[in-house]
Design a protein around this motif. Sequence first.
Motif, PDB file in Angstrom:
ATOM      1  N   GLU A  37       0.413   3.526   2.188  1.00  0.00           N
ATOM      2  CA  GLU A  37       1.665   3.574   1.520  1.00  0.00           C
ATOM      3  C   GLU A  37       1.635   2.912   0.131  1.00  0.00           C
ATOM      4  O   GLU A  37       2.299   3.374  -0.883  1.00  0.00           O
ATOM      5  N   GLU A  38       0.899   1.877   0.006  1.00  0.00           N
ATOM      6  CA  GLU A  38       0.892   1.323  -1.328  1.00  0.00           C
ATOM      7  C   GLU A  38       0.421   2.210  -2.516  1.00  0.00           C
ATOM      8  O   GLU A  38       0.919   2.044  -3.580  1.00  0.00           O
ATOM      9  N   LEU A  39      -0.719   2.913  -2.161  1.00  0.00           N
ATOM     10  CA  LEU A  39      -1.210   3.670  -2.945  1.00  0.00           C
ATOM     11  C   LEU A  39      -0.285   4.734  -3.479  1.00  0.00           C
ATOM     12  O   LEU A  39      -0.252   4.875  -4.458  1.00  0.00           O
ATOM     13  N   ILE A  40       0.285   5.336  -2.380  1.00  0.00           N
ATOM     14  CA  ILE A  40       1.361   6.432  -2.780  1.00  0.00           C
ATOM     15  C   ILE A  40       2.269   5.878  -3.596  1.00  0.00           C
ATOM     16  O   ILE A  40       2.507   6.588  -4.557  1.00  0.00           O
ATOM     17  N   ARG A  41       2.815   4.674  -3.402  1.00  0.00           N
ATOM     18  CA  ARG A  41       3.955   4.169  -4.022  1.00  0.00           C
ATOM     19  C   ARG A  41       3.489   3.922  -5.536  1.00  0.00           C
ATOM     20  O   ARG A  41       4.369   4.238  -6.428  1.00  0.00           O
ATOM     21  N   GLU A  42       2.398   3.330  -5.631  1.00  0.00           N
ATOM     22  CA  GLU A  42       1.848   3.263  -7.069  1.00  0.00           C
ATOM     23  C   GLU A  42       1.571   4.497  -7.728  1.00  0.00           C
ATOM     24  O   GLU A  42       1.922   4.612  -8.828  1.00  0.00           O
ATOM     25  N   ILE A  43       1.073   5.454  -7.315  1.00  0.00           N
ATOM     26  CA  ILE A  43       0.875   6.865  -7.933  1.00  0.00           C
ATOM     27  C   ILE A  43       2.190   7.334  -8.141  1.00  0.00           C
ATOM     28  O   ILE A  43       2.349   7.959  -9.323  1.00  0.00           O
TER      29      ILE A  43
END
Length: 62
Positions: A37-43
């Motif tokens: 979820e953090e990776l998706i949010r950052e991307i």
Amino acid sequence: MTPEERIQRHEETIERLRADIEWLHQTGFWTEAATNEELIREIEGVASLYLSIIKELSRPPG
């Protein structure tokens, strides 16, 4: 590089970022540094920044 070429390059980058997001949704991939979820949010944040650059480059001068 002309503004049009730069816009095209940024649009292609956004497409790649969205493909990465889709891949993350499908695979459940994770790293030790961040959750899926953090990776998706950052991307998504980076894609938004590229969109703002495109908007600025698309404005008529003056």
